[in-house]
Each structure stands twice: as C-alpha cells, then as structure tokens.
Design an enzyme around this catalytic site. Structure first.
Site, short mmCIF file in Angstrom:
data_model
loop_
_atom_site.label_atom_id
_atom_site.label_comp_id
_atom_site.label_asym_id
_atom_site.label_seq_id
_atom_site.Cartn_x
_atom_site.Cartn_y
_atom_site.Cartn_z
N ASP A 28 -0.68 -27.36 39.67
CA ASP A 28 -1.14 -26.13 40.33
C ASP A 28 -2.23 -25.46 39.51
OD1 ASP A 28 -0.66 -23.76 42.27
OD2 ASP A 28 -0.39 -22.86 40.30
N GLU A 58 0.49 -31.39 44.18
CA GLU A 58 0.26 -30.71 42.90
C GLU A 58 0.91 -31.47 41.75
OE1 GLU A 58 -0.34 -26.06 44.08
OE2 GLU A 58 1.71 -26.74 43.73
#
Length: 225
Positions: free
Chosen positions: A46, A118
């Site tokens: 992320d 992610e």
C-alpha cells in the site's frame, strides 16, 4: 494446505519471476487460510503503491494543484481500481482462502482482490528492489495513467463519450459477449466498438458496468496514441 497452482502463468501475467516464491505464496494467502497471511505484505505494498503513483502524477501533471493530485491518486489506488486490476490478472484463481471465504465467494470479493494486489506489490519489492517494483506498477497502470485528468475525475466511459463527441464521432457501442459464474459471483466480458478502431476492445470485470469502464479505458488509450 495445497500449493498454489499455475504459478508460472501468474508470473507471466504479472511480468515478474520471483526468486523467492514463498513471498508470492504469502501474498496470495488470505488470513482465513493461514496464520502466515498477506496482511503485512499488503501494508508494505500500500505504501509503495502510493509513492509510485504520487511520483508518476507529480511528473505527469506539473501544473496540477495538490488537491488535484490527491484526487487523482485516490482514484488510482482505491479498492475498486485495485480489484479491477486483480480481475484483469485473474487473481481470484490463485488465492488461498479458508473454507468460509471460499464458500461465500471470497475469491471475487473486491476487498480481498484489492488487498492481494497490494500484497503482491509488497512481495515484489522484498524480492527485488524499489525500482523494479516501480516499473512493474507503472506498467500495470499504464492505460489508467494515460487517460486520467486533473479535472472532475470523470470515469472512462464519460471521458470516451466526450472525446468522441468533440470530434463529431458516433458514440461507442457496448455489448456483453460472455458471462461466467453463478448469479451473485459472475464475471462479465464486454466488447466496446468505436468507429476509429478496426476491431472491438474487450473489458472483463465482476459487473457489467465495471467491464464497460475497463473496455472504455483501453479504447481511450488506443485512440489517443
């Protein structure tokens, strides 16, 4: 727990061959399936995704305000966008899920798919370096970065329609050509036909609307080249 199948095919799709395959296995493992799951990799990915997209937008739009840059980044890194990328990669076919998540169709759930993308970014970073990771992420996002604009954050279908109207061209035609899966877990394949392209462009997603948006984004990329 059984090993994940067709890893070579997934690596070809991602454009990256893992030196340490255990990292990819972990990135594809949901917390419902194992204690060694992908949440830490998701946290790392992320952060990497945010800096890569922020850097790309900063250089692509030198006159954009901080607010415009933030809105564009939010559009590009949101769960919906990540899930669309996951569907393009057919990532649901490779996920390790617990029995409950499997039964409820977790391999098609937007949040699980987005988290897995992610986590894969985090795994690639640990397996290589930030520059290799940056190149891959930018490759995955190439068509989306080409069509995004600082103003209004319009969706690809709207942008395509406005582009065609600007040049007095016929509007695009969208057609569902294939559906797969149960009623609540379907995958839609949609063709988008425009006058300037010799053949239809195909979008695949978990809903008809998302598949149309995916196809429209690809058409925009092609006609703006």
């Amino acid at each position: 727990m059984e090993p994940i199948k067709n890893i070579p095919r997934l690596c070809r799709t991602l454009g990256y061959e893992f030196a340490e395959q255990a990292l990819l296995d972990q990135a594809l493992t949901h917390r419902s399936a194992s204690n060694k799951h992908n949440e830490r990799l998701e946290f790392l990915g992320d952060s990497i995704l945010s800096i890569v997209i922020s850097d790309a937008l900063y250089h692509q739009f030198p006159k954009a305000t901080e607010g415009d840059l933030s809105r564009m980044r939010a559009t590009l890194v949101c769960g919906k966008m990540l899930a669309e990328i996951a569907i393009e990669f057919k990532l649901g076919d490779y996920l390790k899920l617990g029995p409950g998540e499997l039964k409820s169709g977790g391999f098609r759930r937007e949040s699980i798919l987005a988290d897995a993308v992610e986590a894969i970014i985090g795994a690639i970073y640990l397996d290589s370096d930030i520059e290799k990771c940056r190149k891959l992420v930018l490759n995955w996002y190439a068509s989306r970065l080409r069509v995004i604009e600082p103003i209004n954050q319009k969706d690809p279908k709207t942008l395509l329609q406005e582009h065609l109207q600007k040049f007095r061209k016929p509007l695009p035609i969208y057609k569902v050509v294939h559906t797969e899966g149960d009623a609540h877990e379907q995958t839609f394949t949609v063709e988008c036909v425009v006058e300037d392209l010799r053949q239809a462009v195909v979008g695949v997603a978990s809903s008809r609307r998302k598949a149309e948006q995916s196809a429209a984004a690809q058409v925009l990329e092609l006609i703006k080249k």
